[in-house]
Every structure is written in C-alpha cells, then in structure tokens.
Design an enzyme around this catalytic site. Structure first.
Site, short mmCIF file in Angstrom:
data_model
loop_
_atom_site.label_atom_id
_atom_site.label_comp_id
_atom_site.label_asym_id
_atom_site.label_seq_id
_atom_site.Cartn_x
_atom_site.Cartn_y
_atom_site.Cartn_z
N HIS A 203 0.78 -1.26 0.08
CA HIS A 203 0.05 -0.02 0.41
C HIS A 203 0.86 0.99 0.71
CE1 HIS A 203 -3.32 2.49 1.48
NE2 HIS A 203 -3.45 2.55 1.19
N ASP B 206 -7.97 -4.28 -0.21
CA ASP B 206 -8.58 -5.31 -1.37
C ASP B 206 -8.30 -6.86 -1.31
OD1 ASP B 206 -8.81 -3.01 -2.86
OD2 ASP B 206 -7.49 -2.32 -2.76
#
Length: 454
Positions: free
Chosen positions: A330, A388
């Site tokens: 991320h 996700d």
C-alpha cells in the site's frame, strides 16, 4: 545546494506540550549554501503524526519551488477527519480505531461521525437515519436518463455520468456558500449513491429498477435494490447485510488518497458538490486505486490453484517480468492493513452463510497470503495484504460481478468525500489548488517559416 536545519526553539508536539494542533511549534532554517542566505520556515504540529514545514512563503523569499511528484512528502491541507499511521498499521476515523467501528458501529453512525466529528446520541442518530432514508429515491426522470447508455456500459461509467448529472435535477442544493444547501446536498449524495449504483447493476442486466424501501437499513436496502426482482419476494440475509455494512465502514474514508484529493481539487474551484463527487468517482475508477480488488480476482484466476503459486511468486520477484502481486502492499501502509484483518473474518461468515464450505478461491488466497508473509522478498519490502485482497472474494461470493466492485467502493467512499469536501469549504485557509511545476521543456525560441526548416 540548500541545507535545512532545525532551530533550538523547535518543540516536539508529542512531548506533552499544550500547543494547539495545527499551530506553529517552532522553525526550520533553510540555508542556500551558494549564497549563505538563510530563511526561517514555520514548523506546524498536528495532534498526532509527523510535523510539517510550512513552505507557503518559500517562493516569495527564495525564488524556489519544492519538487514532490505524487505528493510523497507534502501535506496539501489540514484535516481532522482520518488519521493513518502506515508504519504501525493504524487507521482512525475522528480518533476511533477502524476495528472498533467495524465491530461495534454501523455505516450510518460512522457517516454521522465523519460528517460531524462526534458519534451521535440516540436522537441525533434517529434523525440522521430518517434524513438519509427519505432521500434515497431519485428523481423519476433519472430513470429515463439511463437509456442514453449502452447496455454493456461499465457501471462506473454510468455511475460517473449519472452522479455528475444530479446537479441538473437538484438545483436547490448547489450553492456551496449556503450551509443548509451543503447539508442537503450531502444527505442526498449519501442517500442516492446506493440507489444509483443498484440501478447501474439492474440496467446492465436488463432488469427493472427496484425502488428503495424505507423500512430497510442502508446496506440492506442496497442489497434489496440490487438483487430483488418484482416477480418474487426477496429477503436480505442479516449476515450478508452486516458484511456489506462492514465493507462500507472500512471504505468510508482513507485520508488524502487520489480520489479524495480529486474531490478537494475540484471543490477548490467552487464547483458544485455533485460535480466534485463525480470527479472523485472518475479518479476512483483507476485500477491503481479503486479497481485493485477486481485485479486481485483476475490474478487469482490466472494463478489457477495452489500448484501455480510458486511459479507466480517467482515471476513477481523477477525484475524483468511485469507480474504484479495485487492486494499486497500500500502507498501508505508499511504494515498489515488493519481493514484486511476485519475482512478476513468476514470472508468466513459470508461463505458459511452461503453454504460455501470449500471455496477454492479463498483457499488459494489464504495460501498465497501465507507464502508471501513468510517470504523475505515481501517481508523486506513490507508488502502486506491490504483491504482489496479479501473484499473481492466476499463480493464475488455475494453475487456481485467484478464490474460492480468499484461501484460499491464509491458508494462507501462518498461519505468520506463529502466530509472532506465540507471541511475544505469551511477552511478559511483553503485556496484554489494550483500546483507548480519543474519545467524541462525548451527555452524561448522563435517561429521559423516552413520552407526554412531543416
């Protein structure tokens, strides 16, 4: 060469001082080594997190700009909404850890918190739920507006277009200088996004639109509008409704990400809120932002089964290969995404409710996670599972096509966009966003007639 050094009067905002968050805590001295000239720049402390150097006067005092592609080390605004500590894996809405909110709260309570700064009492919650619930219907002419789209149009294209057009239907809530109109527009957007998202799904499947029901909760209503048909009764599973509500909570806001920055950027020009949210939806559609969970499923399908993991991992590590491990890593988190922990547990609840005991996709995902978390290549690069990685599996199990994944993201994130937009409008320091550049093109040159060019 420029040198930046701290001054002795600098105060650490974390040492227990009583300095008001957002105020100056000290100065940093910037010295141009070629001339020996120095200037002092204010240092501003937040309530938690890194201090910032106020460079607003830098160009006027030195003739220099800062250069920071992607805003990797630049605070473009001050905000009191969401705090992230990527190194520690912390995400808080208005000071509340995301894990607590996901476990104990519901989406509309979280929406109230993001908009107003505090959790509501009973009366405030009831009024807010009433206001949102009674704004869920859309203008009837919007149903005919859908006919202008091709049947195979991507739902995000439809969502972006319809939301952008809302300002043509709701003229009475576009004056950004009127606090009441801002509130009405905020409520309308939060209420109508699930309706429009469900309509996009129905349109793509050739099914009639299902009107919202005021007797249903926010997530429950969305699932009903999406999957119900007029010819038979549809009862929403409480387990699935809770899982959907939790997904909305986890995606409600995430500080100054690409789509939020887009909303703020558009809003800084004075654009109406419907146009600003449509701009955010367009930004969210990018595969590096909101489309990552769809990419995770495509990646898992490409791997096939557990036997293909080893070869896939080796391709990811190969610098000459362009294979990407989607759902890991991320821009901000350098630790395990706290939202991923919540969704991993929700995966099992949803699959059990749907009677899916042995899901090869989930088994593959968990094995991939296990291998990656114990591989030095990923450990040293701090590539941990993000939100996700599991959300796509849950949504697929619930019956959503991958094309709808980012639509659900937009439904949830609308409340964060609205809170951030409102904060920007009410900030007296807010200005139209106008980044500067490091120009690398040609210096001045003059036009040469074509017959003289070589």
């Amino acid at each position: 060469m420029m040198a930046l050094t701290g001054r002795g009067d600098e105060v650490d905002p974390m040492d227990g001082n009583t300095t008001k968050p957002g105020s100056q805590t000290g100065t940093m001295t910037l010295t141009d080594n070629s001339t020996g000239k120095s200037i002092d720049l204010p240092v501003i402390g937040g309530s938690v997190g890194p201090k910032v150097i106020d460079v607003r006067s830098l160009y006027a005092k030195t003739g220099y700009f800062t250069y920071d592609p992607g805003f990797m080390a630049t605070a473009a605004c001050r905000s009191s909404i969401t705090y992230i500590d990527g190194d520690e894996g912390v995400l808080m809405y208005r000071g509340y850890p995301i894990q607590e909110l996901a476990e104990k709260s519901d989406f509309l309570e979280v929406a109230y918190l993001l908009l107003n700064g505090e959790l509501p009492n009973v009366e405030q919650k009831d009024q807010f739920v009433h206001d949102i619930t009674h704004h869920t219907m859309v203008h009837e002419q919007i149903t005919t507006f859908f006919r202008g789209f091709r049947r195979d149009a991507h739902p995000m294209a439809v969502l972006c277009g319809v939301v952008g057009a809302l300002s043509a239907f709701y003229h009475d809530s576009t004056d950004i200088n009127d606090p009441y109109q801002r509130m009405v527009a905020s409520h309308r957007l939060i209420a109508k996004l699930p309706t429009i998202g469900a309509m996009a799904y129905k349109y793509a499947h050739g099914q009639p639109f299902i009107y919202p029901k005021n007797s249903l909760g926010y997530a429950e209503n969305f699932l009903h509008m999406t999957f119900a048909v007029p010819c038979e009764e549809y009862n929403v599973s409480p387990t699935l409704a809770r899982a959907m509500d939790r997904i909305f909570i986890l995606h409600a806001d995430h500080e100054q990400n690409a789509s939020t920055a887009t909303v703020r950027n558009a809003g800084s020009s004075g654009a109406n809120p419907f146009a600003c949210i449509a701009a955010g939806i367009a930004s969210l559609w990018g595969p590096a932002h909101g489309g990552a969970n769809e990419a995770v499923l495509k990646m898992l399908a490409k791997i096939g089964d557990k036997s293909g993991i080893k070869d896939f991992i080796s391709q990811v590590k190969d610098k000459h290969n362009h294979e990407i491990l989607f759902g890991f890593g991320h821009r901000v988190y350098k630790n395990y995404d706290p939202r991923a922990h919540v969704l991993r547990d929700s995966c099992h609840d949803v699959l059990a409710e749907l009677g899916i005991k042995d899901d090869p996709l989930l088994d593959l995902a968990m094995e991939l996670e296990k291998i990656a978390l114990n591989d030095d290549y990923f450990i040293t690069r701090k590539l941990y599972p993000n939100v996700d990685f599991y959300s796509g599996i849950i949504l697929k199990a619930m019956g959503f096509p991958t094309s709808m994944f980012t639509v659900l993201f937009a439904v949830a994130r609308t409340v964060g966009w609205i809170a951030q937009w409102t904060e920007m409008i009410e900030d007296p320091d807010s200005k139209i966003m106008r980044p500067r550049q490091l120009f690398t093109g040609s210096d001045e040159r003059h036009y040469v007639p074509m017959q003289e060019r070589r």
